[in-house]
Design a protein around this motif. Sequence first.
Motif, short mmCIF file in Angstrom:
data_model
loop_
_atom_site.label_atom_id
_atom_site.label_comp_id
_atom_site.label_asym_id
_atom_site.label_seq_id
_atom_site.Cartn_x
_atom_site.Cartn_y
_atom_site.Cartn_z
N THR A 1 0.82 -1.20 0.00
CA THR A 1 0.00 0.00 0.00
C THR A 1 0.86 1.26 0.00
OG1 THR A 1 -1.74 -1.16 1.22
CG2 THR A 1 -1.82 1.24 1.23
N VAL A 2 1.97 1.19 0.71
CA VAL A 2 2.88 2.35 0.77
C VAL A 2 3.48 2.61 -0.61
CG1 VAL A 2 4.98 3.26 1.80
CG2 VAL A 2 3.38 1.94 3.20
N GLN A 3 3.90 1.54 -1.27
CA GLN A 3 4.46 1.71 -2.61
C GLN A 3 3.41 2.24 -3.58
OE1 GLN A 3 5.85 -2.43 -3.00
NE2 GLN A 3 7.94 -1.64 -3.22
N TRP A 4 2.20 1.74 -3.48
CA TRP A 4 1.13 2.21 -4.34
C TRP A 4 0.82 3.68 -4.07
CZ3 TRP A 4 -3.59 4.50 -4.27
CH2 TRP A 4 -4.35 4.41 -5.44
N MET A 5 0.86 4.08 -2.81
CA MET A 5 0.60 5.47 -2.45
C MET A 5 1.65 6.41 -3.06
SD MET A 5 0.33 7.06 1.40
CE MET A 5 0.17 8.82 1.69
N ALA A 6 2.92 5.97 -2.98
CA ALA A 6 3.99 6.77 -3.57
C ALA A 6 3.83 6.86 -5.08
CB ALA A 6 5.35 6.17 -3.22
N ALA A 7 3.44 5.74 -5.69
CA ALA A 7 3.26 5.72 -7.15
C ALA A 7 2.09 6.60 -7.56
CB ALA A 7 3.04 4.29 -7.62
N TRP A 8 0.98 6.51 -6.79
CA TRP A 8 -0.18 7.36 -7.08
C TRP A 8 0.21 8.83 -6.97
CZ3 TRP A 8 -2.59 11.15 -4.21
CH2 TRP A 8 -3.80 11.65 -4.73
N GLY A 9 0.96 9.17 -5.94
CA GLY A 9 1.39 10.55 -5.75
C GLY A 9 2.28 11.03 -6.88
N ASP A 10 3.18 10.16 -7.32
CA ASP A 10 4.11 10.52 -8.41
C ASP A 10 3.35 10.82 -9.69
OD1 ASP A 10 5.83 9.41 -10.88
OD2 ASP A 10 7.20 10.21 -9.37
N VAL A 11 2.43 9.93 -10.06
CA VAL A 11 1.68 10.10 -11.31
C VAL A 11 0.73 11.29 -11.21
CG1 VAL A 11 -0.01 9.01 -12.85
CG2 VAL A 11 1.87 7.66 -11.91
N THR A 12 0.08 11.45 -10.05
CA THR A 12 -0.88 12.54 -9.87
C THR A 12 -0.19 13.90 -9.90
OG1 THR A 12 -2.33 11.12 -8.56
CG2 THR A 12 -2.63 13.50 -8.32
N GLU A 13 0.91 14.03 -9.19
CA GLU A 13 1.63 15.31 -9.18
C GLU A 13 2.07 15.70 -10.59
OE1 GLU A 13 5.53 17.48 -7.16
OE2 GLU A 13 5.46 15.29 -7.36
N ARG A 14 2.69 14.75 -11.28
CA ARG A 14 3.19 15.06 -12.62
C ARG A 14 2.05 15.41 -13.57
NH1 ARG A 14 8.10 12.23 -15.75
NH2 ARG A 14 7.78 13.15 -17.83
N SER A 15 0.93 14.70 -13.47
CA SER A 15 -0.19 14.93 -14.38
C SER A 15 -0.76 16.33 -14.22
CB SER A 15 -1.27 13.88 -14.15
OG SER A 15 -0.78 12.58 -14.41
N PHE A 16 -1.01 16.73 -12.98
CA PHE A 16 -1.64 18.04 -12.76
C PHE A 16 -0.64 19.19 -12.91
CE2 PHE A 16 -4.88 15.30 -10.99
CZ PHE A 16 -6.05 15.95 -11.37
N GLU A 17 0.63 18.92 -12.71
CA GLU A 17 1.64 19.94 -12.92
C GLU A 17 1.80 20.26 -14.42
OE1 GLU A 17 6.18 20.79 -11.32
OE2 GLU A 17 5.62 18.74 -11.85
N ARG A 18 1.65 19.24 -15.27
CA ARG A 18 1.79 19.42 -16.72
C ARG A 18 0.77 20.41 -17.28
NH1 ARG A 18 1.44 13.00 -17.46
NH2 ARG A 18 3.62 12.42 -17.63
N MET A 19 -0.39 20.49 -16.65
CA MET A 19 -1.51 21.23 -17.23
C MET A 19 -1.27 22.72 -17.37
SD MET A 19 -4.65 19.22 -15.37
CE MET A 19 -4.78 17.43 -15.43
N VAL A 20 -0.31 23.26 -16.64
CA VAL A 20 -0.05 24.70 -16.70
C VAL A 20 1.37 25.00 -17.17
CG1 VAL A 20 -1.76 25.38 -14.99
CG2 VAL A 20 0.50 24.66 -14.23
N ALA A 21 2.04 24.01 -17.72
CA ALA A 21 3.42 24.21 -18.18
C ALA A 21 3.48 24.06 -19.70
CB ALA A 21 4.35 23.20 -17.52
N LYS A 22 4.18 25.00 -20.35
CA LYS A 22 4.36 24.89 -21.79
C LYS A 22 5.50 23.91 -22.06
CE LYS A 22 5.45 27.50 -25.98
NZ LYS A 22 5.76 28.83 -26.57
#
Length: 420
Positions: A40-61
């Motif tokens: 569960t800890v590994q999955w949480m870290a993976a979810w956080g990694d993918v989520t952060e990168r995905s939403f960060e991309r939305m405002v970056a050229k």
Amino acid sequence: MKYMVTYDLMETVRNTNQWLGASAKALASYPAFAMLPNPTVQWMAAWGDVTERSFERMVAKPDWGIHSFTCDDGKDHLVSVETVVERPFGDLIHFAVQGRPAASRRVLLVAPMSGHYATLLRSTVVSLLPDCEVYVTDWKNARDIPVSCGKFDVEDYTLYLVDFMRYLGPETHVIAVCQPAPLTLAATAYLAEQDPAAQPRSLTLIGGPIDPDATPTDVTDFGRRVTMGQLEKTMIQQVGFKYKGVGRKVYPGLLQLASFISMNMETHSRAFTDQIQRVALGEASDHDKHNRFYDEYLAVMDMPAEFYLSTVERIFKGREIADNAFTVEGSPVDLGKITSVAVKTVEGSKDDISAPGQCVAALALCTGLPPEKKASHLEEGAGHYGIFAGRSWRNNIRPLVLDFIDANSGGQDAANTTAA
């Protein structure tokens, strides 16, 4: 929905999700948790990694990421992106290849203003660089343009293209991809009447809605179903205080992205679930297939409200290009005035955005152009993306376009070989 509070609310949701992803990734990455063999800890870290990168991309050229390539001399040459014409809503940029003699083919690649940045054409640029001097229309994010810069609608877009063509001169070959095809055709006709000496040598239109009703799709059906009042009420918002364009009315990139994703929700959901699993298992990488695609797909830009609304009203609903009834600053633009610019259309048989028939309609509208100056190509099995950036483009369409350019290059050297 046109008020700043709605725009800021969407940005708040995006920012919050980015923060939640970063927090989950940081929390699950504490060294102490390594002592707990809990997936569960590994999955949480993976979810956080993918989520952060995905939403960060939305405002970056996205960056063009084109730094060098190997020329015919066998040497690697650096590539620099230079702004040659700077305007409030979009620049004309040049991909300068250091240490290489100027290529005889000068190409203006007209990028869409349809929610994504011009970097969507990165692979198209890369494929053309070995054989051409490549110039691209680099449209700007409307949220970053102060209200004092004024409006930007389909007529302004057309005049921008006219200015860019004038700057590059008559030995230019124009390639318009998707959305800008109708307005690029109009800009060429405008030059044919107003400044014939500045006309380009050839015009290649790829998958564009010259006549949206020629072959209806979900996109054209949507334009027919909704009224302009409904569009303005549900799609248009005002930029919030976070950006330089505060107060400007826009069709927000985040709202466009929500529409893109909703069209294929199951596919995108599966893609992100699979990526989280790959990150958890240590099988993902910074530039894997998922990240390469979504780094571009999720990077969206706000569109000027007047451009979006005038596109729907005049190109799709009013069919002004299809009926040869388009005007710029009150003056009619007659497509029949195009008499010397060679025109080629490219369509994909499986294009579900600009279906076959919509783009080739341009040839019938060019009534003043002799048959030998007209050409068309239908790529069997190709979808919308494939006709300008996929395997179909690289293997089949690109060589045909370069041959078309060479055949209509006037005083230029027409003996250039087309690299495979």
